[in-house]
Scaffold this active site. Structure first.
Site, PDB file in Angstrom:
ATOM      1  CB  SER A 198      49.536  34.198  55.307  1.00  0.00           C
ATOM      2  OG  SER A 198      50.517  33.391  55.909  1.00  0.00           O
ATOM      3  CG  ASP A 251      47.087  31.304  62.229  1.00  0.00           C
ATOM      4  OD1 ASP A 251      47.644  30.333  61.702  1.00  0.00           O
ATOM      5  OD2 ASP A 251      47.073  32.438  61.721  1.00  0.00           O
ATOM      6  CG  HIS A 286      46.984  30.813  58.347  1.00  0.00           C
ATOM      7  ND1 HIS A 286      47.506  31.912  58.997  1.00  0.00           N
ATOM      8  CD2 HIS A 286      47.586  30.792  57.121  1.00  0.00           C
ATOM      9  CE1 HIS A 286      48.381  32.520  58.221  1.00  0.00           C
ATOM     10  NE2 HIS A 286      48.438  31.867  57.072  1.00  0.00           N
TER      11      HIS A 286
END
Length: 251
Positions: A93, A193, A223
């Protein structure tokens, strides 16, 4: 609650190949601990820092900047450089954003391993964080977007709005010079996600200058895929990537 020990930084001395792991926004090293431990077991030198403002209380993220996060991973990268012949960078991320910036700033990054890297947010209100930060200190948590039940990444239970604004500053900086990324890259992206849009990965794959790119789709994870059903796929394919790239003759 995530294992408190796993929320702490993790370092392991190993061979001449180093791997720096960068966790995500509001998260903690717990999200990458298993991956980092298996990289260490494979014989690599590993660094998994806890980024400033993370792993304590969410209010701390409202008094840190994106440069604080980047300075920490940059220092860890330089430390690995001193001990290793080659250094790879892995990121989840926001950690993917930081990894990309390292590759933009350091031409000797051996390779990037990105999991659902972020250059934007699914939440349409996130783009207004620069204004909202004066009205509300935090919004509901974005943590633990994980399909596998009973798993906790050690994220904050709130999302600091000042921190989100800093996140957008980081993304703007990274996106502006993505063409400077030339190293080999493997990108893992979840089919579903709820935090980061697929356009982030699309933008990265389109704008980097890397000639060696591998894209891996993760059909059974959300995610935080490093703690989800496809975690073993990430570990196995990333370590194969490191072995292949590290063994390749230098151009």
């Amino acid at each position: 609650m995530a294992n408190p020990d796993h929320m702490a930084p993790f370092h392991a001395d190993g061979g001449p190949v180093g791997i720096l792991f960068c966790h995500g926004f509001t998260g903690s090293p717990a999200s990458l601990r298993g991956w980092a431990e298996q990289a260490a077991e494979a014989g690599h030198t590993v660094s998994l820092p806890r980024l400033p403002g993370h792993g304590t209380v969410w209010q701390e993220l409202n008094v840190t900047s994106w440069r604080d996060w980047y300075d920490r991973v940059d220092a860890e990268y330089r430390g690995l450089q001193e001990r290793c012949d080659q250094v790879f960078v892995a990121g989840l991320s926001m950690g993917g954003s930081l990894a990309l910036r390292l590759a933009e700033q350091h031409t000797d990054v051996a390779g990037l391993m990105l999991v659902n890297p972020a250059l934007g947010a699914v939440d349409p209100m996130a783009r207004f964080a620069g204004v909202l930060k004066y009205l509300v200190p935090a919004t509901p948590s974005i943590g633990n977007d994980i399909a596998l039940e009973g798993v906790d990444e050690g994220a904050y239970d709130m999302t600091p709005v000042y921190g989100v604004h800093e996140l957008f500053k980081l993304w703007t900086d990274v996106k502006s010079v993505l063409d400077l990324v030339t190293c080999p890259l493997i990108l893992f992206r979840s089919t579903v996600d709820h935090v980061v849009p697929g356009t982030s990965s699309d933008t990265i794959l389109r704008l980097v200058s890397s000639a060696d790119i591998t894209e891996v789709h993760l059909p059974n994870s959300y995610h935080v895929a490093t703690l989800d059903h496809d975690a073993n796929t990430i570990v196995d394919q990333s370590l194969q990537f490191v072995e292949r790239v590290a063994a390749a003759p230098v151009a």
